[in-house]
Design a protein around this motif. Sequence first.
Motif, PDB file in Angstrom:
ATOM      1  N   LEU A  84       0.813  -1.212   0.000  1.00  0.00           N
ATOM      2  CA  LEU A  84       0.000   0.000   0.000  1.00  0.00           C
ATOM      3  C   LEU A  84       0.848   1.264   0.000  1.00  0.00           C
ATOM      4  O   LEU A  84       0.575   2.218  -0.724  1.00  0.00           O
ATOM      5  N   ALA A  85       1.882   1.273   0.840  1.00  0.00           N
ATOM      6  CA  ALA A  85       2.683   2.486   1.009  1.00  0.00           C
ATOM      7  C   ALA A  85       4.093   2.355   0.434  1.00  0.00           C
ATOM      8  O   ALA A  85       4.885   3.273   0.570  1.00  0.00           O
ATOM      9  N   PHE A  93       4.273  -9.598  -4.753  1.00  0.00           N
ATOM     10  CA  PHE A  93       2.831  -9.815  -4.610  1.00  0.00           C
ATOM     11  C   PHE A  93       2.069  -9.370  -5.853  1.00  0.00           C
ATOM     12  O   PHE A  93       1.200 -10.075  -6.351  1.00  0.00           O
ATOM     13  N   SER A  94       2.367  -8.175  -6.345  1.00  0.00           N
ATOM     14  CA  SER A  94       1.676  -7.660  -7.527  1.00  0.00           C
ATOM     15  C   SER A  94       2.664  -6.908  -8.404  1.00  0.00           C
ATOM     16  O   SER A  94       3.797  -6.656  -8.010  1.00  0.00           O
ATOM     17  N   LEU A  95       2.197  -6.541  -9.578  1.00  0.00           N
ATOM     18  CA  LEU A  95       3.063  -5.833 -10.512  1.00  0.00           C
ATOM     19  C   LEU A  95       3.515  -4.495  -9.959  1.00  0.00           C
ATOM     20  O   LEU A  95       4.604  -4.006 -10.273  1.00  0.00           O
ATOM     21  N   LEU A  96       2.705  -3.878  -9.108  1.00  0.00           N
ATOM     22  CA  LEU A  96       3.024  -2.580  -8.530  1.00  0.00           C
ATOM     23  C   LEU A  96       3.781  -2.700  -7.206  1.00  0.00           C
ATOM     24  O   LEU A  96       4.058  -1.702  -6.553  1.00  0.00           O
ATOM     25  N   GLY A  97       4.136  -3.926  -6.822  1.00  0.00           N
ATOM     26  CA  GLY A  97       4.750  -4.136  -5.526  1.00  0.00           C
ATOM     27  C   GLY A  97       6.172  -3.652  -5.394  1.00  0.00           C
ATOM     28  O   GLY A  97       6.630  -3.351  -4.294  1.00  0.00           O
ATOM     29  N   LYS A 126      -1.532 -13.598 -10.705  1.00  0.00           N
ATOM     30  CA  LYS A 126      -1.848 -15.027 -10.656  1.00  0.00           C
ATOM     31  C   LYS A 126      -0.663 -15.847 -10.168  1.00  0.00           C
ATOM     32  O   LYS A 126      -0.827 -16.836  -9.454  1.00  0.00           O
ATOM     33  N   PHE A 127       0.543 -15.416 -10.537  1.00  0.00           N
ATOM     34  CA  PHE A 127       1.745 -16.084 -10.032  1.00  0.00           C
ATOM     35  C   PHE A 127       2.218 -15.456  -8.728  1.00  0.00           C
ATOM     36  O   PHE A 127       2.613 -16.158  -7.792  1.00  0.00           O
ATOM     37  N   GLY A 128       2.176 -14.138  -8.642  1.00  0.00           N
ATOM     38  CA  GLY A 128       2.794 -13.436  -7.530  1.00  0.00           C
ATOM     39  C   GLY A 128       2.136 -13.676  -6.192  1.00  0.00           C
ATOM     40  O   GLY A 128       2.828 -13.811  -5.169  1.00  0.00           O
ATOM     41  N   LEU A 129       0.808 -13.744  -6.157  1.00  0.00           N
ATOM     42  CA  LEU A 129       0.116 -13.895  -4.878  1.00  0.00           C
ATOM     43  C   LEU A 129       0.491 -15.204  -4.174  1.00  0.00           C
ATOM     44  O   LEU A 129       0.965 -15.177  -3.027  1.00  0.00           O
TER      45      LEU A 129
END
Length: 527
Positions: free
Chosen positions: A434-435, A477-481, A509-512
């Motif tokens: 988030l941050a 976790f996500s593309l923006l992580g 789908k892979f990252g989580l």
Amino acid sequence: MALAATSKVVLGSVAFLIFWVLAVFPAVPFLPIGRTAGSLLGAMLMVIFKVLSPDEAYGAIDLPILGLLFGTMLVTIFLERANMFKYLGKLLSWKSRGPKDLLCRICLISAISSAFFTNDTSCIVLTEFVLKIARQHDLPPYPFLLALASSANIGSSATPIGNPQNLVIAIQGKISFGKFLMGIFPAMIVGVVVNILFLIAMYWKVLCSPKDEENPISEVVVEEEAVSHQFSPARMSHLTPLNPQECNGSVELGNTVQNSSHALVSSQVHVIKDQSATSESEVQMVHSGTKEETNPSKNVAIVVDKPVVAHVVQSSEGKDYMNVKWKRVLWKSCVYAITLVMLIAMLIGLNMAWTAIAAAITLVVLDFKDAGPSLDKVSYSLLIFFCGMFITIEGFKKTDIPSAMWDAMEPYSRIDHVSGTAILAVVILVLSNLASNVPTVLLLGARVAASAAAISKADEQKAWLILAWVSTIAGNFSLLGSAANLIVCEQARRSPNHGYTLTFWTHLKFGLPSTLIVTAIGLTLIR
């Protein structure tokens, strides 16, 4: 715990919110000024709103972190000039035995290089190599791009110089390079292996090609790309040579030899005017070992050199070429040796910031030329971003909001219990996405360490290492992580001949599942 004055809480939260929005979404339509300017805006508002005094704002800037970041960036620039990353690219396809072998290599090389040259650097350099190899063998790029980005994040967790949040943790937690490495290295190794197995299992059908044994991955594509691939931290560009006058000494020497050969051909015919030298024997005395033609009416001898003269000159040019080549080899060896000495010095406990700066300045001196082109490649915008972020985070802490939130969570987040460690990991993972991970470390680091120190000194160091591990792996976790993910995505999308768009959902789908599994396994191995 009571909060600060209402005006300070409100104005400090507004300044932090502006910083957060621009840091996470740097191109928002209403204020597309970017991350660096956004951090400076947040810092300025903290001072204008009197959340911080000017002196407190200056004091919030952590100079050791900036020094370490500057030194490692400059050393990385010299390593790029010494073709370190070209050799890493070659390793991707050297005697490769198919897609699965290639994926394993990408994961290992990405993880190891990220530990010592930062994850962003590895992703910038290797993305184009990965795309070319995948396209050459009709393989879908996304498993390999995911392998590159995720392994870069996992590998960068092992050292203080692997990523920015680790720099903060090592400096603030007073953890030496060696202790940091030994504390997280087992988790990193197991994490990379688990990530490889997860990738192979998830994309087994994609990686099962009938051409695996018949058509091994060739090295030609890497050789071609290595010539033009250059790294510029300031611009994140792989298309512009670092220094056109130095990038390829052999090309320059080839041009020199060629020009000299043309000059030699034009000078092989000599016109010798000598009123008394009319006989063939006298003409031969003018130039030994030559064949001549004379014009008796004008006493002019045209002397044509035999090829042996050309061979002598070409031999001299060859010696010059070898001299320059060996000087280049010696310079490369010095770059690698100084980098190794820097890492050893950090391992034995010397001050990391000054060690990195000393190594960088030593390379500048040994280069023995104007350091301007190399210094221009340093990402000063990143250093300025950190300055603004330090001030903004310090101002947000003054509102006492982070302390109040931690006081509510602390009883459930003690690392001497498995459940407490799990809750702490979830909090770090969520906040990191988030941050962003660096602000999360700045907000939670001191409080988490203080809570663990109440248990024991060993638990304090373990708390810092848990913070480093989870905040880094959270980037998968996500593309923006993490910035590394975005770099791979953008580099792949903008590739001139092999462009590919890695979508948010493909990564999620892979990252989580990968992030949750790797994080959980790693937490059991951190010491």
